[in-house]
Scaffold this motif. Structure first.
Motif, PDB file in Angstrom:
ATOM      1  N   ALA A 126     -64.601  40.667 -62.817  1.00  0.00           N
ATOM      2  CA  ALA A 126     -64.648  41.338 -61.514  1.00  0.00           C
ATOM      3  C   ALA A 126     -65.875  42.245 -61.424  1.00  0.00           C
ATOM      4  CB  ALA A 126     -63.372  42.140 -61.302  1.00  0.00           C
ATOM      5  N   MET A 127     -66.180  42.974 -62.510  1.00  0.00           N
ATOM      6  CA  MET A 127     -67.341  43.864 -62.489  1.00  0.00           C
ATOM      7  C   MET A 127     -68.639  43.064 -62.510  1.00  0.00           C
ATOM      8  SD  MET A 127     -66.191  47.113 -64.852  1.00  0.00           S
ATOM      9  CE  MET A 127     -65.749  46.167 -66.314  1.00  0.00           C
ATOM     10  N   PHE A 128     -68.674  41.983 -63.281  1.00  0.00           N
ATOM     11  CA  PHE A 128     -69.889  41.171 -63.351  1.00  0.00           C
ATOM     12  C   PHE A 128     -70.199  40.529 -62.002  1.00  0.00           C
ATOM     13  CE2 PHE A 128     -72.174  37.200 -64.275  1.00  0.00           C
ATOM     14  CZ  PHE A 128     -73.282  37.720 -64.935  1.00  0.00           C
ATOM     15  N   ASP A 129     -69.164  40.109 -61.293  1.00  0.00           N
ATOM     16  CA  ASP A 129     -69.376  39.526 -59.958  1.00  0.00           C
ATOM     17  C   ASP A 129     -70.061  40.527 -59.038  1.00  0.00           C
ATOM     18  OD1 ASP A 129     -68.213  37.199 -60.819  1.00  0.00           O
ATOM     19  OD2 ASP A 129     -66.278  37.555 -59.843  1.00  0.00           O
ATOM     20  N   ASN A 130     -69.646  41.791 -59.111  1.00  0.00           N
ATOM     21  CA  ASN A 130     -70.271  42.814 -58.275  1.00  0.00           C
ATOM     22  C   ASN A 130     -71.704  43.091 -58.712  1.00  0.00           C
ATOM     23  OD1 ASN A 130     -70.935  45.969 -58.046  1.00  0.00           O
ATOM     24  ND2 ASN A 130     -69.776  45.324 -56.255  1.00  0.00           N
ATOM     25  N   VAL A 131     -71.918  43.223 -60.024  1.00  0.00           N
ATOM     26  CA  VAL A 131     -73.254  43.513 -60.540  1.00  0.00           C
ATOM     27  C   VAL A 131     -74.222  42.382 -60.181  1.00  0.00           C
ATOM     28  CG1 VAL A 131     -74.583  43.788 -62.678  1.00  0.00           C
ATOM     29  CG2 VAL A 131     -72.437  45.019 -62.386  1.00  0.00           C
ATOM     30  N   THR A 132     -73.698  41.155 -60.099  1.00  0.00           N
ATOM     31  CA  THR A 132     -74.528  40.013 -59.737  1.00  0.00           C
ATOM     32  C   THR A 132     -74.809  39.981 -58.234  1.00  0.00           C
ATOM     33  OG1 THR A 132     -73.604  38.731 -61.578  1.00  0.00           O
ATOM     34  CG2 THR A 132     -74.696  37.495 -59.812  1.00  0.00           C
ATOM     35  N   ALA A 133     -73.773  40.198 -57.430  1.00  0.00           N
ATOM     36  CA  ALA A 133     -73.925  40.100 -55.972  1.00  0.00           C
ATOM     37  C   ALA A 133     -74.765  41.239 -55.412  1.00  0.00           C
ATOM     38  CB  ALA A 133     -72.553  40.072 -55.306  1.00  0.00           C
ATOM     39  N   GLU A 134     -74.549  42.462 -55.885  1.00  0.00           N
ATOM     40  CA  GLU A 134     -75.243  43.633 -55.353  1.00  0.00           C
ATOM     41  C   GLU A 134     -76.251  44.133 -56.386  1.00  0.00           C
ATOM     42  OE1 GLU A 134     -72.245  46.370 -53.973  1.00  0.00           O
ATOM     43  OE2 GLU A 134     -71.565  44.990 -52.410  1.00  0.00           O
ATOM     44  N   ASP A 135     -77.216  43.261 -56.673  1.00  0.00           N
ATOM     45  CA  ASP A 135     -78.239  43.604 -57.651  1.00  0.00           C
ATOM     46  C   ASP A 135     -79.372  44.400 -56.996  1.00  0.00           C
ATOM     47  OD1 ASP A 135     -79.607  41.721 -56.191  1.00  0.00           O
ATOM     48  OD2 ASP A 135     -79.985  40.356 -57.878  1.00  0.00           O
ATOM     49  N   VAL A 136     -80.431  44.628 -57.738  1.00  0.00           N
ATOM     50  CA  VAL A 136     -81.491  45.490 -57.215  1.00  0.00           C
ATOM     51  C   VAL A 136     -82.274  44.817 -56.089  1.00  0.00           C
ATOM     52  CG1 VAL A 136     -83.311  44.797 -58.844  1.00  0.00           C
ATOM     53  CG2 VAL A 136     -83.266  47.146 -57.948  1.00  0.00           C
ATOM     54  N   ILE A 137     -82.348  43.498 -56.092  1.00  0.00           N
ATOM     55  CA  ILE A 137     -83.030  42.799 -54.998  1.00  0.00           C
ATOM     56  C   ILE A 137     -82.207  42.910 -53.711  1.00  0.00           C
ATOM     57  CG2 ILE A 137     -83.994  40.606 -54.243  1.00  0.00           C
ATOM     58  CD1 ILE A 137     -85.414  41.917 -56.642  1.00  0.00           C
ATOM     59  N   TRP A 138     -80.884  42.805 -53.844  1.00  0.00           N
ATOM     60  CA  TRP A 138     -79.989  43.017 -52.693  1.00  0.00           C
ATOM     61  C   TRP A 138     -80.191  44.416 -52.134  1.00  0.00           C
ATOM     62  CZ3 TRP A 138     -76.294  46.847 -52.308  1.00  0.00           C
ATOM     63  CH2 TRP A 138     -75.419  46.775 -51.215  1.00  0.00           C
ATOM     64  N   TRP A 139     -80.274  45.395 -53.024  1.00  0.00           N
ATOM     65  CA  TRP A 139     -80.466  46.794 -52.603  1.00  0.00           C
ATOM     66  C   TRP A 139     -81.765  46.952 -51.822  1.00  0.00           C
ATOM     67  CZ3 TRP A 139     -84.564  49.754 -54.754  1.00  0.00           C
ATOM     68  CH2 TRP A 139     -84.585  51.112 -54.387  1.00  0.00           C
ATOM     69  N   ARG A 140     -82.860  46.421 -52.361  1.00  0.00           N
ATOM     70  CA  ARG A 140     -84.154  46.543 -51.698  1.00  0.00           C
ATOM     71  C   ARG A 140     -84.139  45.879 -50.322  1.00  0.00           C
ATOM     72  NH1 ARG A 140     -88.366  42.715 -53.989  1.00  0.00           N
ATOM     73  NH2 ARG A 140     -87.770  41.485 -52.160  1.00  0.00           N
ATOM     74  N   ARG A 141     -83.590  44.679 -50.261  1.00  0.00           N
ATOM     75  CA  ARG A 141     -83.572  43.958 -48.987  1.00  0.00           C
ATOM     76  C   ARG A 141     -82.692  44.658 -47.961  1.00  0.00           C
ATOM     77  NH1 ARG A 141     -82.992  37.927 -51.694  1.00  0.00           N
ATOM     78  NH2 ARG A 141     -85.223  37.612 -52.125  1.00  0.00           N
ATOM     79  N   ARG A 142     -81.553  45.185 -48.416  1.00  0.00           N
ATOM     80  CA  ARG A 142     -80.663  45.866 -47.476  1.00  0.00           C
ATOM     81  C   ARG A 142     -81.351  47.080 -46.868  1.00  0.00           C
ATOM     82  NH1 ARG A 142     -76.293  47.911 -45.220  1.00  0.00           N
ATOM     83  NH2 ARG A 142     -75.440  49.921 -45.866  1.00  0.00           N
ATOM     84  N   PHE A 143     -82.005  47.882 -47.710  1.00  0.00           N
ATOM     85  CA  PHE A 143     -82.640  49.087 -47.174  1.00  0.00           C
ATOM     86  C   PHE A 143     -83.794  48.723 -46.243  1.00  0.00           C
ATOM     87  CE2 PHE A 143     -85.382  52.702 -46.867  1.00  0.00           C
ATOM     88  CZ  PHE A 143     -84.531  53.788 -46.843  1.00  0.00           C
ATOM     89  N   LEU A 144     -84.644  47.818 -46.684  1.00  0.00           N
ATOM     90  CA  LEU A 144     -85.809  47.478 -45.877  1.00  0.00           C
ATOM     91  C   LEU A 144     -85.437  46.730 -44.602  1.00  0.00           C
ATOM     92  CD1 LEU A 144     -88.448  46.534 -48.597  1.00  0.00           C
ATOM     93  CD2 LEU A 144     -88.200  48.688 -47.337  1.00  0.00           C
ATOM     94  N   ASP A 145     -84.347  45.970 -44.633  1.00  0.00           N
ATOM     95  CA  ASP A 145     -83.878  45.326 -43.401  1.00  0.00           C
ATOM     96  C   ASP A 145     -83.490  46.372 -42.363  1.00  0.00           C
ATOM     97  OD1 ASP A 145     -84.318  42.818 -44.374  1.00  0.00           O
ATOM     98  OD2 ASP A 145     -82.224  42.374 -44.838  1.00  0.00           O
ATOM     99  N   VAL A 146     -82.825  47.441 -42.816  1.00  0.00           N
ATOM    100  CA  VAL A 146     -82.451  48.510 -41.889  1.00  0.00           C
ATOM    101  C   VAL A 146     -83.694  49.239 -41.392  1.00  0.00           C
ATOM    102  CG1 VAL A 146     -81.154  50.665 -41.622  1.00  0.00           C
ATOM    103  CG2 VAL A 146     -80.174  48.777 -42.938  1.00  0.00           C
ATOM    104  N   LEU A 147     -84.640  49.467 -42.305  1.00  0.00           N
ATOM    105  CA  LEU A 147     -85.852  50.202 -41.930  1.00  0.00           C
ATOM    106  C   LEU A 147     -86.683  49.417 -40.914  1.00  0.00           C
ATOM    107  CD1 LEU A 147     -87.633  52.690 -42.372  1.00  0.00           C
ATOM    108  CD2 LEU A 147     -88.690  51.511 -44.309  1.00  0.00           C
ATOM    109  N   THR A 148     -86.687  48.097 -40.997  1.00  0.00           N
ATOM    110  CA  THR A 148     -87.494  47.295 -40.082  1.00  0.00           C
ATOM    111  C   THR A 148     -86.735  46.905 -38.823  1.00  0.00           C
ATOM    112  OG1 THR A 148     -86.858  45.278 -41.267  1.00  0.00           O
ATOM    113  CG2 THR A 148     -88.896  46.341 -41.923  1.00  0.00           C
ATOM    114  N   ALA A 149     -85.438  47.200 -38.765  1.00  0.00           N
ATOM    115  CA  ALA A 149     -84.642  46.790 -37.606  1.00  0.00           C
ATOM    116  C   ALA A 149     -85.149  47.472 -36.337  1.00  0.00           C
ATOM    117  CB  ALA A 149     -83.169  47.137 -37.835  1.00  0.00           C
TER     118      ALA A 149
END
Length: 455
Positions: free
Chosen positions: A432-455
């Protein structure tokens, strides 16, 4: 495609001797984005000098620009306001917080110098991303320099509750400066809620739809966006030759004993004295297990110019010596306490060798060691993560054994439970923890923030 401008206290861009860049997750994510868009990473060089002109270098497709700071700047901005005022206050340690007018003046002065030096290098369509507590007012100072670009800010550490933040002189001015940004990001919903509580109760702010926060005539978006690690690369590293060699060395030195590992920068926020006390309570409560386990605590020193950091090192040396003196045998030492850092590949091997990962900060914005420990485990026989409920990572890694790090009994009982945990339960919790660490990795974090910033 817009170019990305990253600004932080220190730069983790590739160097002449390491064109792959620093190996940490933050560096991996930002360097990839900088290389894609020919961006620049600005920050302090780490050196002192009177000339604070920017020095540019390009390696591995990434451009960095650093400048020196004077000794007075380092003392007031870095050792002073950043690490003796904001750091303890934001980690809920009001008793360790120092309020000095010179610190606050040096903090704003250095941020202003950064703004003045960086402004000429920001093009019209650039996205600007400012990082962490060292640079909170930088967006406001860039606006004063005429920058109209989209600017985002991400806080890597906790945001304190209102009742603590109001102890800071000019607290309102500091928070008002954050409304110069277009997007402000926090590690967890808890830190975001604390920020919104301050804004609504102290500044008359209004919360709107789509994460908007309005004060006066200025509206920003404030989001929770937990940072991750470069999971895929870290898993590959944990299976690589350097990690396997480190794992085998650790298993051989353990001679059949179960390894409990802690890896933390030497800092009072990490709860190391409390961790040692919890482990000592385990030795007291379960004497039949004493010679069957050992704690390896890796704690590289940091900020040695700050007295509170020298104090904690002395305290830990005294505690480890006392515990070892009281419990050690001719062929067993309960604590191996190491004051040095190791390459991440070596740490990955040590994590995999450990039956328990003991991550018990008193307060932490996120704590990526917890995620690295999970990523390093063998899927067929994983270890158990014991995690402080006061770490930001606890919101995602809720299948860890969550503990109150202030309670020696709580930590002791968790160690016992982890050692007794059946393999099937260990695998279920780890997956369960590995699934989260895989899904919400650092690339996910970067894209999520920058997607909001460019919206």
């Amino acid at each position: 495609m817009s170019r990305l401008i990253v600004i932080s206290n220190r730069v983790q861009a590739p160097t002449e001797n390491e064109t792959g860049g620093a190996q940490g997750g933050l560096a991996v994510a930002l360097n990839a984005a900088l290389a894609e868009g020919e961006g620049i990473w600005f920050g302090w060089s780490g050196d002192t000098g009177e000339d604070n002109s920017l020095r540019f270098a390009t390696y591995g497709g990434v451009t960095s620009a650093v400048m020196d700071l004077s000794e007075q700047d380092v003392d007031e901005y870095y050792n002073g306001y950043a690490n003796r005022t904001l750091w303890p206050l934001f980690h809920f340690r009001l008793g360790l917080t120092e309020f000095e007018r010179d610190f606050a003046g040096g903090y704003e002065r250095v941020n202003r110098v950064f703004a003045e030096r960086i402004r000429p290098h920001i093009a019209e369509d650039d996205l600007v991303w400012v990082h962490d507590y060292h640079m909170i007012p930088l967006g406001w100072l860039l606006r004063q320099q005429g920058v109209t670009n989209r600017i985002g800010f991400f806080l890597h550490i906790p945001w304190p509750p209102t009742r603590l933040l109001v102890a800071l002189p000019d607290h309102r001015r500091l928070v008002e400066s954050m409304f110069a940004y277009d997007v402000v990001g926090f590690q967890t919903e808890e830190w975001l809620e604390s920020f919104c509580h301050y804004v609504t109760h102290e500044m008359g702010g209004v919360l709107g739809d789509d994460d908007t926060v309005t004060v006066g005539g200025r509206t920003i978006r404030a989001i929770a966006c937990p940072i991750g690690i470069e999971t895929k690369d870290f898993v590959e590293m944990a299976n690589g030759p350097e990690a396997r060699a480190a794992q085998m060395r650790q298993l051989e030195s353990a001679v059949g004993r179960s390894l409990i590992v802690g890896v933390d920068r030497l800092d009072y926020s990490k709860g190391l004295p409390e961790r040692f006390a919890g482990y000592e309570r385990f030795l007291q409560n379960y004497p039949d297990r004493q010679a069957l386990v050992y704690l390896l605590q890796i704690a590289p020193p940091s900020r040695s110019a700050v007295q509170s950091y020298r104090d904690i090192r002395a305290n830990l040396e005294q505690m480890s010596g006392r515990i070892n003196g009281a419990y050690a045998d001719t062929d067993w030492v309960p604590i191996r306490y190491v004051n040095r850092g190791y390459p991440r590949a070596t740490l990955a091997g040590i994590y995999r060798a450990a039956r328990i990962g003991l991550v018990t900060p008193l307060r932490d914005g996120m704590n990526l060691v917890a995620k690295e420990y999970v990523a390093a485990q063998s899927p067929h026989d994983p270890g158990v993560l014991i995690l402080s409920r006061f770490a930001g990572a606890a919101a995602q890694l809720d299948q860890a054994l969550l503990v109150n790090p202030y309670s020696a009994e709580d930590v002791s009982d968790a160690i016992d439970k982890a050692l007794r945990m059946p393999k099937a339960e260990r695998i279920e919790r780890w997956q369960a923890m590995f699934d989260n660490v895989t899904a919400e990795d650092v690339i996910w974090w970067r894209r999520r923030f920058l997607d909001v910033l460019t919206a």
